[in-house]
Design an enzyme around this catalytic site. Structure first.
Site, PDB file in Angstrom:
ATOM      1  N   LYS A  22     -17.334 -13.172  16.706  1.00 30.54           N
ATOM      2  CA  LYS A  22     -17.934 -12.584  17.920  1.00 30.54           C
ATOM      3  C   LYS A  22     -18.192 -11.099  17.728  1.00 30.54           C
ATOM      4  CE  LYS A  22     -15.240 -11.312  21.574  1.00 30.54           C
ATOM      5  NZ  LYS A  22     -15.490  -9.898  21.909  1.00 30.54           N
ATOM      6  N   ASN A  23     -17.181 -10.403  17.222  1.00 27.16           N
ATOM      7  CA  ASN A  23     -17.301  -8.941  17.161  1.00 27.16           C
ATOM      8  C   ASN A  23     -18.262  -8.468  16.071  1.00 27.16           C
ATOM      9  OD1 ASN A  23     -15.579  -8.813  19.268  1.00 27.16           O
ATOM     10  ND2 ASN A  23     -13.828  -7.981  18.131  1.00 27.16           N
ATOM     11  N   ARG A  92     -18.902  -5.975  27.845  1.00 19.59           N
ATOM     12  CA  ARG A  92     -18.832  -4.618  27.332  1.00 19.59           C
ATOM     13  C   ARG A  92     -19.698  -4.427  26.083  1.00 19.59           C
ATOM     14  NH1 ARG A  92     -15.900   0.178  26.908  1.00 19.59           N
ATOM     15  NH2 ARG A  92     -15.928   0.823  24.739  1.00 19.59           N
ATOM     16  N   CYS A 116     -11.975  -2.080  32.170  1.00 20.86           N
ATOM     17  CA  CYS A 116     -11.822  -3.530  32.048  1.00 20.86           C
ATOM     18  C   CYS A 116     -10.328  -3.801  32.071  1.00 20.86           C
ATOM     19  CB  CYS A 116     -12.535  -4.052  30.805  1.00 20.86           C
ATOM     20  SG  CYS A 116     -11.584  -3.989  29.323  1.00 20.86           S
ATOM     21  N   ARG A 121     -11.220   2.052  28.589  1.00 27.78           N
ATOM     22  CA  ARG A 121     -12.337   1.863  27.656  1.00 27.78           C
ATOM     23  C   ARG A 121     -13.498   2.853  27.852  1.00 27.78           C
ATOM     24  NH1 ARG A 121     -12.615  -4.402  25.968  1.00 27.78           N
ATOM     25  NH2 ARG A 121     -13.060  -3.466  23.969  1.00 27.78           N
ATOM     26  N   PRO A 122     -13.224   4.141  27.653  1.00 33.27           N
ATOM     27  CA  PRO A 122     -14.286   5.133  27.784  1.00 33.27           C
ATOM     28  C   PRO A 122     -15.315   5.018  26.653  1.00 33.27           C
ATOM     29  CG  PRO A 122     -12.293   6.163  26.947  1.00 33.27           C
ATOM     30  CD  PRO A 122     -11.956   4.720  27.228  1.00 33.27           C
ATOM     31  N   ILE A 123     -16.442   5.738  26.788  1.00 28.70           N
ATOM     32  CA  ILE A 123     -17.483   5.720  25.753  1.00 28.70           C
ATOM     33  C   ILE A 123     -17.781   7.142  25.275  1.00 28.70           C
ATOM     34  CG2 ILE A 123     -18.643   3.547  26.331  1.00 28.70           C
ATOM     35  CD1 ILE A 123     -20.582   5.344  28.029  1.00 28.70           C
ATOM     36  N   ASP A 124     -16.833   8.060  25.526  1.00 27.57           N
ATOM     37  CA  ASP A 124     -17.070   9.471  25.194  1.00 27.57           C
ATOM     38  C   ASP A 124     -17.369   9.676  23.709  1.00 27.57           C
ATOM     39  OD1 ASP A 124     -14.314   8.592  25.064  1.00 27.57           O
ATOM     40  OD2 ASP A 124     -13.785  10.632  24.485  1.00 27.57           O
ATOM     41  N   LEU A 125     -16.716   8.904  22.836  1.00 35.15           N
ATOM     42  CA  LEU A 125     -16.926   9.105  21.391  1.00 35.15           C
ATOM     43  C   LEU A 125     -18.351   8.689  20.994  1.00 35.15           C
ATOM     44  CD1 LEU A 125     -13.495   7.758  20.088  1.00 35.15           C
ATOM     45  CD2 LEU A 125     -14.170  10.135  20.464  1.00 35.15           C
ATOM     46  N   ASP A 304      -6.198  -7.423  18.758  1.00 32.55           N
ATOM     47  CA  ASP A 304      -6.735  -8.700  19.245  1.00 32.55           C
ATOM     48  C   ASP A 304      -5.831  -9.897  18.921  1.00 32.55           C
ATOM     49  OD1 ASP A 304      -8.881  -7.439  20.366  1.00 32.55           O
ATOM     50  OD2 ASP A 304     -10.343  -8.069  18.873  1.00 32.55           O
ATOM     51  N   VAL A 326      -3.239   0.574  20.623  1.00 30.02           N
ATOM     52  CA  VAL A 326      -4.692   0.737  20.691  1.00 30.02           C
ATOM     53  C   VAL A 326      -5.205   0.785  22.144  1.00 30.02           C
ATOM     54  CG1 VAL A 326      -6.928  -0.202  19.965  1.00 30.02           C
ATOM     55  CG2 VAL A 326      -4.950  -0.361  18.435  1.00 30.02           C
ATOM     56  N   ARG A 396     -15.566 -16.512  26.494  1.00 31.53           N
ATOM     57  CA  ARG A 396     -16.279 -15.337  25.963  1.00 31.53           C
ATOM     58  C   ARG A 396     -16.119 -15.229  24.450  1.00 31.53           C
ATOM     59  NH1 ARG A 396     -13.894 -10.462  27.231  1.00 31.53           N
ATOM     60  NH2 ARG A 396     -15.339  -9.846  25.623  1.00 31.53           N
TER      61      ARG A 396
HETATM   62  C1  UD1 Z   1     -13.617  -3.499  19.581  1.00 37.68           C
HETATM   63  C2  UD1 Z   1     -13.555  -4.998  19.703  1.00 37.68           C
HETATM   64  C3  UD1 Z   1     -12.281  -5.427  20.415  1.00 37.68           C
HETATM   65  C4  UD1 Z   1     -11.073  -4.846  19.706  1.00 37.68           C
HETATM   66  C5  UD1 Z   1     -11.214  -3.349  19.537  1.00 37.68           C
HETATM   67  C6  UD1 Z   1     -10.093  -2.740  18.685  1.00 37.68           C
HETATM   68  C7  UD1 Z   1     -15.907  -5.583  19.853  1.00 37.68           C
HETATM   69  C8  UD1 Z   1     -17.011  -6.140  20.687  1.00 37.68           C
HETATM   70  N1  UD1 Z   1     -14.725  -5.452  20.469  1.00 37.68           N
HETATM   71  O1  UD1 Z   1     -13.660  -2.962  20.898  1.00 37.68           O
HETATM   72  O2  UD1 Z   1     -12.216  -6.856  20.382  1.00 37.68           O
HETATM   73  O3  UD1 Z   1      -9.908  -5.097  20.498  1.00 37.68           O
HETATM   74  O4  UD1 Z   1     -12.456  -3.043  18.869  1.00 37.68           O
HETATM   75  O5  UD1 Z   1      -9.996  -3.371  17.461  1.00 37.68           O
HETATM   76  O6  UD1 Z   1     -16.066  -5.339  18.678  1.00 37.68           O
HETATM   77  N2  UD1 Z   1     -11.957   4.862  22.822  1.00 37.68           N
HETATM   78  C9  UD1 Z   1     -12.150   6.101  23.402  1.00 37.68           C
HETATM   79  N3  UD1 Z   1     -13.431   6.570  23.496  1.00 37.68           N
HETATM   80  C10 UD1 Z   1     -14.513   5.876  23.042  1.00 37.68           C
HETATM   81  C11 UD1 Z   1     -14.298   4.613  22.455  1.00 37.68           C
HETATM   82  C12 UD1 Z   1     -13.004   4.129  22.352  1.00 37.68           C
HETATM   83  O7  UD1 Z   1     -11.208   6.746  23.826  1.00 37.68           O
HETATM   84  O8  UD1 Z   1     -15.645   6.361  23.156  1.00 37.68           O
HETATM   85  C13 UD1 Z   1     -10.569   4.312  22.738  1.00 37.68           C
HETATM   86  C14 UD1 Z   1     -10.423   3.025  23.564  1.00 37.68           C
HETATM   87  O9  UD1 Z   1     -10.146   3.335  24.903  1.00 37.68           O
HETATM   88  C15 UD1 Z   1      -9.265   2.358  22.877  1.00 37.68           C
HETATM   89  C16 UD1 Z   1      -9.467   2.751  21.418  1.00 37.68           C
HETATM   90  O10 UD1 Z   1     -10.347   3.869  21.416  1.00 37.68           O
HETATM   91  O11 UD1 Z   1      -8.042   2.861  23.353  1.00 37.68           O
HETATM   92  C17 UD1 Z   1     -10.061   1.668  20.550  1.00 37.68           C
HETATM   93  O12 UD1 Z   1     -11.282   1.237  21.098  1.00 37.68           O
HETATM   94  P1  UD1 Z   1     -12.502   0.737  20.191  1.00 37.68           P
HETATM   95  O13 UD1 Z   1     -12.064   0.678  18.772  1.00 37.68           O
HETATM   96  O14 UD1 Z   1     -13.686   1.552  20.534  1.00 37.68           O
HETATM   97  O15 UD1 Z   1     -12.695  -0.723  20.725  1.00 37.68           O
HETATM   98  P2  UD1 Z   1     -14.058  -1.430  21.097  1.00 37.68           P
HETATM   99  O16 UD1 Z   1     -15.121  -1.060  20.131  1.00 37.68           O
HETATM  100  O17 UD1 Z   1     -14.322  -1.259  22.535  1.00 37.68           O
END
Ligand code: UD1
Length: 415
Positions: A22-23, A92, A116, A121-125, A304, A326, A396
């Site tokens: 999936k991922n 997401r 969620c 789950r922010p997107i700042d990065l 996961d 995480v 999902r």
């Molecule tokens: C992806 C996987 C999810 C898996 C996760 C960690 C997909 C579709 N989903 O989710 O199944 O559990 O990797 O292996 O591939 N973070 C920030 N800012 C950001 C982005 C992330 O602070 O802009 C934080 C998140 O809140 C979290 C951590 O980074 O605490 C890891 O998140 P991330 O690796 O980004 O996970 P996803 O890509 O959302």
């Protein structure tokens, strides 16, 4: 509303075949926006997340034809820079569309993913990286608007090795002007799969898996036929299913290298595991010991798989501690496991799990995808009947979970 009904099952035994990841599928499907022409994607898992992605791609102008586990996606025409809010907020993974749409259409409107159940789950990065590459960003009314006539290569350091941010920035960089360097990049196998797909199309990407990824922008990408890697989390869930029932069997269509942290933990607990080129054999017929686990970015133990191991540690000898580093709120399944007779205490990001618990079936609710899988595993070894609601979470990310578990002896039905 459907429910999964699981009854106490014998030790699972036999072969089970993994579906595509999936991922890996979600960012690769999003990446098809970058090419004019028809890409053919094989080993595609048919899940609600991938079906939602097809709906969005179609709304954007892609022509998607799917047949069992193959999809043909033709993005000769990309007409829209946004899909409906309702479609995008369904999952997401829709945020993976930000970079491909921006790169192709010079602007993108993406719904804010928001919180969620497993965390904020922010997107700042993602956004900091896009800004470094020259994008203008506006937020409002639940959307993020991105504008950029031509993305430019940049040096980007990620504060945390985020999987999604690494993937989105690779997608932004492949057709950008000049060189992009992503430091402290994530190294999950699904990122390598996305990179391999793009490299096959003509992208220049180096260093995936090393923490520093270099991308040299090219002028165009060509459509290809590509086979997605299989799902290491689905495979890990089957390994846990054999382990929790004291069974033995074989998991086909999986790269054992992707499962190293899970295999190492199960071996430490006493399971016998043989790794082959594209399958794994597990023998968990001897009683397993408990273990301590800390979730970490790859190649650490995957977050996961945390929920599935929470269920498993309820049945093993001794007590174990799981530290979730995480996501800040990924213990939603614990209350439901306790409802089934588990004795698990949560303190901050740690859970303390008492083993040897002999779980008993109950009515429980899946509140997220992997937590739902944990309840299925618990149900396989619990006395009596377990009825699991919230099945949409499980759909999902697992293709035909009940059918596959039934084929190896699981007493499980979707009602
Ligand atoms: C992806 C996987 C999810 C898996 C996760 C960690 C997909 C579709 N989903 O989710 O199944 O559990 O990797 O292996 O591939 N973070 C920030 N800012 C950001 C982005 C992330 O602070 O802009 C934080 C998140 O809140 C979290 C951590 O980074 O605490 C890891 O998140 P991330 O690796 O980004 O996970 P996803 O890509 O959302």
């Amino acid at each position: 509303m459907s429910e999964i009904i699981v009854k106490k099952s014998p030790a699972l035994c036999g072969n089970v075949v993994c579906s595509g990841s999936k991922n890996a599928a979600l960012p690769i499907l999003a990446a098809t926006i970058l090419t004019e022409g028809k890409n053919v994607i094989n080993n595609l898992p048919r899940l609600t997340d991938t079906e939602n992605m097809f709906e969005i791609l179609t709304a954007l102008g892609g022509v998607c034809n799917t047949n069992v586990n193959t999809a043909e996606i033709d993005f000769t025409n990309c007409r829209e820079y946004s899909a409906s809010y309702e479609l995008m907020t369904k999952f997401r993974g829709s945020f993976f569309l930000a970079a491909p749409i921006l790169s192709r259409m010079k602007r993108a409107r993406i719904s804010m993913p928001g919180g969620c159940p497993i965390g904020n789950r922010p997107i700042d990065l993602h956004l900091k990286g896009f800004a470094a590459m020259g994008a203008e960003i506006e937020k409002g009314h639940g959307y993020v608007d991105l504008y950029c006539p031509q993305l430019k290569g940049a040096k980007i350091y990620l504060d945390f090795p985020s999987v999604g941010a690494t993937e989105n920035l690779i997608l932004a960089a492949v057709l950008a002007d000049g060189e992009t360097i992503i430091e402290n990049a994530a190294a999950e196998p699904e990122i390598a799969d996305l990179a391999n797909f793009l490299i096959k199309q003509g992208a220049k990407i180096h260093g995936v898996g090393s923490g520093t990824i270099k991308i040299y922008g090219v002028k165009r990408l060509e459509p290809v036929t590509y086979s997605i890697i299989s799902d290491r989390i689905e495979a890990g869930t089957f390994m846990s299913a054999f382990a929790i029932t004291g069974g033995k069997g074989r998991i086909d269509n999986i790269n054992p290298v992707h499962l190293k942290p899970v295999t190492a933990k199960l071996t430490e607990m006493g399971a016998e595991i043989d790794e082959h080129r594209n399958y794994i054999c597990i023998d968990a017929t001897k009683p397993l010991n408990s273990a301590n686990i800390k979730t970490l970015p790859f190649p650490g133990f995957p977050t996961d798989m945390q929920a599935q191991f929470s269920a498993l540690l309820c049945e093993t000898k001794g007590s174990g501690i799981i530290v979730e580093t995480v996501f800040e709120n990924r213990f939603l399944h614990i209350g439901e496991l306790n409802r089934m007779g588990a004795n698990i205490r949560i303190d901050g990001r740690s859970s303390f799990i008492e083993g040897n618990k002999h779980l008993s079936g109950a009515k429980v609710n899946a509140m997220d995808l992997r937590g739902g899988a944990a309840l299925v595993l618990a149900g396989l070894c619990a006395d009596g009947e377990t009825r699991i609601s919230g099945v949409h979470h499980i759909k999902r990310g697992y293709e035909n979970l009940c059918g596959k578990l039934r084929s190896i002896g699981g007493n499980i039905f979707l009602e």
